[in-house]
Write a protein that holds these residues in place. Sequence first.
Motif, PDB file in Angstrom:
ATOM      1  N   LEU A  26       0.874  -1.178   0.000  1.00 15.22           N
ATOM      2  CA  LEU A  26       0.000   0.000   0.000  1.00 15.22           C
ATOM      3  C   LEU A  26       0.909   1.225   0.000  1.00 15.22           C
ATOM      4  CD1 LEU A  26      -3.246   0.551   1.978  1.00 15.22           C
ATOM      5  CD2 LEU A  26      -1.551   2.372   1.890  1.00 15.22           C
ATOM      6  N   THR A  27       0.685   2.146  -0.951  1.00 15.88           N
ATOM      7  CA  THR A  27       1.565   3.297  -1.149  1.00 15.88           C
ATOM      8  C   THR A  27       0.771   4.591  -1.067  1.00 15.88           C
ATOM      9  OG1 THR A  27       2.930   1.966  -2.658  1.00 15.88           O
ATOM     10  CG2 THR A  27       3.268   4.347  -2.676  1.00 15.88           C
ATOM     11  N   GLU A  53      20.471  10.535   2.069  1.00 18.44           N
ATOM     12  CA  GLU A  53      20.930  10.264   3.436  1.00 18.44           C
ATOM     13  C   GLU A  53      19.821  10.447   4.470  1.00 18.44           C
ATOM     14  OE1 GLU A  53      22.021  14.497   2.261  1.00 18.44           O
ATOM     15  OE2 GLU A  53      22.190  12.475   1.408  1.00 18.44           O
ATOM     16  N   GLU A  54      18.681  11.089   4.084  1.00 19.35           N
ATOM     17  CA  GLU A  54      17.584  11.304   5.011  1.00 19.35           C
ATOM     18  C   GLU A  54      16.617  10.126   5.060  1.00 19.35           C
ATOM     19  OE1 GLU A  54      17.262  13.848   6.938  1.00 19.35           O
ATOM     20  OE2 GLU A  54      18.666  15.309   6.128  1.00 19.35           O
ATOM     21  N   MET A  55      16.662   9.257   4.057  1.00 16.20           N
ATOM     22  CA  MET A  55      15.638   8.221   3.923  1.00 16.20           C
ATOM     23  C   MET A  55      15.663   7.190   5.047  1.00 16.20           C
ATOM     24  SD  MET A  55      15.406   7.513  -0.165  1.00 16.20           S
ATOM     25  CE  MET A  55      14.801   8.777  -1.293  1.00 16.20           C
ATOM     26  N   ASP A  56      16.835   6.984   5.675  1.00 19.52           N
ATOM     27  CA  ASP A  56      16.907   6.046   6.792  1.00 19.52           C
ATOM     28  C   ASP A  56      16.685   6.736   8.130  1.00 19.52           C
ATOM     29  OD1 ASP A  56      17.433   3.860   5.158  1.00 19.52           O
ATOM     30  OD2 ASP A  56      19.604   4.234   5.160  1.00 19.52           O
ATOM     31  N   GLY A 105       6.886  -4.555   6.419  1.00 19.20           N
ATOM     32  CA  GLY A 105       7.948  -3.581   6.261  1.00 19.20           C
ATOM     33  C   GLY A 105       7.412  -2.242   5.817  1.00 19.20           C
ATOM     34  N   CYS A 106       8.280  -1.256   5.816  1.00 17.57           N
ATOM     35  CA  CYS A 106       7.895   0.074   5.381  1.00 17.57           C
ATOM     36  C   CYS A 106       9.104   0.741   4.737  1.00 17.57           C
ATOM     37  CB  CYS A 106       7.382   0.915   6.558  1.00 17.57           C
ATOM     38  SG  CYS A 106       8.569   1.085   7.917  1.00 17.57           S
ATOM     39  N   GLY A 107       8.860   1.802   3.957  1.00 18.99           N
ATOM     40  CA  GLY A 107       9.956   2.458   3.282  1.00 18.99           C
ATOM     41  C   GLY A 107       9.493   3.691   2.540  1.00 18.99           C
ATOM     42  N   VAL A 108      10.443   4.348   1.880  1.00 23.53           N
ATOM     43  CA  VAL A 108      10.149   5.570   1.154  1.00 23.53           C
ATOM     44  C   VAL A 108      11.026   5.615  -0.082  1.00 23.53           C
ATOM     45  CG1 VAL A 108      11.833   6.881   2.499  1.00 23.53           C
ATOM     46  CG2 VAL A 108       9.993   8.093   1.325  1.00 23.53           C
ATOM     47  N   ARG A 109      10.527   6.229  -1.144  1.00 25.37           N
ATOM     48  CA  ARG A 109      11.321   6.417  -2.357  1.00 25.37           C
ATOM     49  C   ARG A 109      10.878   7.708  -3.018  1.00 25.37           C
ATOM     50  NH1 ARG A 109       7.503   2.488  -3.808  1.00 25.37           N
ATOM     51  NH2 ARG A 109       6.169   3.093  -5.578  1.00 25.37           N
ATOM     52  N   ASN A 110      11.754   8.308  -3.743  1.00 22.26           N
ATOM     53  CA  ASN A 110      11.438   9.510  -4.503  1.00 22.26           C
ATOM     54  C   ASN A 110      10.774   9.132  -5.819  1.00 22.26           C
ATOM     55  OD1 ASN A 110      12.477  11.448  -2.667  1.00 22.26           O
ATOM     56  ND2 ASN A 110      14.562  11.035  -3.389  1.00 22.26           N
ATOM     57  N   PHE A 151       5.572   7.033   0.147  1.00 14.33           N
ATOM     58  CA  PHE A 151       5.765   6.199   1.333  1.00 14.33           C
ATOM     59  C   PHE A 151       4.960   4.922   1.138  1.00 14.33           C
ATOM     60  CE2 PHE A 151       7.104  10.242   2.964  1.00 14.33           C
ATOM     61  CZ  PHE A 151       8.048   9.942   3.942  1.00 14.33           C
ATOM     62  N   TYR A 152       5.558   3.774   1.448  1.00 15.72           N
ATOM     63  CA  TYR A 152       4.854   2.513   1.223  1.00 15.72           C
ATOM     64  C   TYR A 152       5.034   1.607   2.437  1.00 15.72           C
ATOM     65  CZ  TYR A 152       9.550   0.816   0.100  1.00 15.72           C
ATOM     66  OH  TYR A 152      10.876   0.528   0.142  1.00 15.72           O
TER      67      TYR A 152
END
Length: 509
Positions: free
Chosen positions: A436-437, A448-451, A489-494, A501-502
Motif C-alpha cells: 500500500l503506497t 541520506e535522510e531516507m533512513d 515492512g515500510c519504506g520511502v522512495r522519490n 511512502f509505502y
Amino acid sequence: MRAHALRQQKEEETGRRYRGIHTLKFRFFSCVALTAAIYIVVIILLNVLFFQRYYLVEKKHNLTEIYQHINSSYTGDVTVLEDELKHLEKNNNIRISIFNQYDQAIYDTIYQHDRSGTRNFVMEDPLGQAIYVYNSEELKKKGYTFSCLQDSDGQVAYIALLGKLQNSDTVLLRIPTTALKEERSVNLAFLVVSGFAALLACLIAGFFIGGKFTRPITEMTQLARAITRLDFSKKYTGTYHDELGELGESLNKMSEDLESSIHELQQMNEQLQREIEEKQRIDDMRKEFIINISHDLKTPIALIQGYAEGLRVGINDSEEAKNEYCDIIIDEAKRMNHLVRQLLDLSKIELGNTVPNKIEFDAYELAEAVVEKTQVMWQEKQLHVDVSGVGSEVLYADYDMLERAVMNYMTNAIDHTPTGGHIRITTSQDTKHIVLTVENEGSQLAQEEMDKIWDKFYKLDKSRTRVSGGGSGIGLSIVRAIMHAHNGGCGVRNIEQGVAFYLTLPKHP
C-alpha cells in the motif's frame, strides 16, 4: 629507507645461508658422508697395518691343512701320492719336498732326477738359494714347525712348514712371499679407488635419502609457519604411517582446531562489537529522547504555566480573554497528552506488549476511511486525493493499528504537499506481499535522510514544529513499529514529482 631495505635483504640472505648449513637434510648428509669416510679410512688402515699378518696366518693355516692331509695319506711310498702332490702344488702355489730318515730327498719337483742324492735340508734348501732355520723343540712337540726362507738380500722369500710324517720321513712345504708383496700393493690401490667410489656412492645416496626423509619435516615446518601467520589453507599431505605421519596428522588436527577456535572467536568478537554498537545506539537514542521530549514538552508547559499565572493574577478581566487563556491551556494540555500517548503506544508496540488482533478486511475500505477522517485537513489546503489506484485486495492485519499507520502516512503527505497539490493512494501485490503506497507531490528526500526519518523525534526541517505525527517526529517511528509487529515492512522512495511512502504486508496464508 633504501639502506634499511638493503640491510634487511642482506640479513635475510645470511639467515638463509645459516639455515642452509644447519638444516636436518645437511646434517643427515654430513653424517652419512663422515660415516662412509671413517669406514673407508679404517679399512685402508687395517689393510696397511694388518694385511701382512693376516696373509701369513692364512697361509700358515693352509700349509697346516696340506701337511695334515699328506701325513694322513702318506704310507712311505711316494710314488703312490706323486700325482696328488703335483695337484696340491699346482692348486696352492706351493713347493713340496719329502726326505727319508737319512735326509735323502725322495720327492722334489726340481730334483726328481736325483732322488738318490743326499740333501742337508737343515743347512740349505733344495733350491740352493736360502738358509732354513727351524724350531726343533716345536717340531718335537707338535710334529711340525714354521719358519722362513730368506733370500740373499735378507728378505723373506718363503713361508715354510717342516713336519714329521707318521713313518718318520720329513716333509718340507714352502709358499713364496712374492705374491704377498704384489697382492698388498694391488689390494691397497684397489681399496683406495673403491673407497673413493664407495664414498661418492654414499654421498649421492645420502643426498637423495636425506631429502626423502627430511621432505615431510620440511613440509611440516612450512605448515607450522603458515599456522603462525594464521594461514590454515596448507595441510600435511605425506603418506608415511610412522611417527612423522602421526606428527603431520597432529599438525593438521591442530590447524583445523585453531581455525575453528579463531573463527568462533571472530564471531564472538563481531557479536560483541554489534552488542556494543547497539548499546551505544540505544544510549544515544536515550540521550536524544530526553533532549527531544524535554524540548517538545518545554514549550507547552511554559505556555500553560504563563497563562495559568495570568488568570490567577487577573491580567485581563474580560470574559472573552479568560476564555481565550483557557482554550490555549486546554490545547497545550491536549498536545502534551497526545505526545505522551504516542510515546506510550510506541513503547508498547516496540516492547511487544501490544499484540496485533488480525482480521480480514478490504484495502479499499481502509483507504476510504482514512481519506474521510482527514477530509477537513486536505480540503483546507485544497488538495486532490485519488484512491482509484486502490484495488480489492484482502488485508490480514489489526485494523486499528494498520489504519493508524496509513493515517500517519496521510497526515504527513498533507503537511508536505503544497496547496492545490495531489495525493494518491494505491495498492499492488506480488506472490507473497501486498503493498500500500501513499504518494504526494512536493519536495523530494535526500538519500541520506531516507533512513533517518524513521528514528524517533527526527525532523526534516529543524525550524518547523510540526512535520509528521502532530509535529512530534514520532509518527513514522510508530509506522515502523506497527509494520514490524505484523512481520511486514515500510519504506520511502522519490518519485518524479514528489515522494512515495509505502508499507508491505504479508498475504494471508
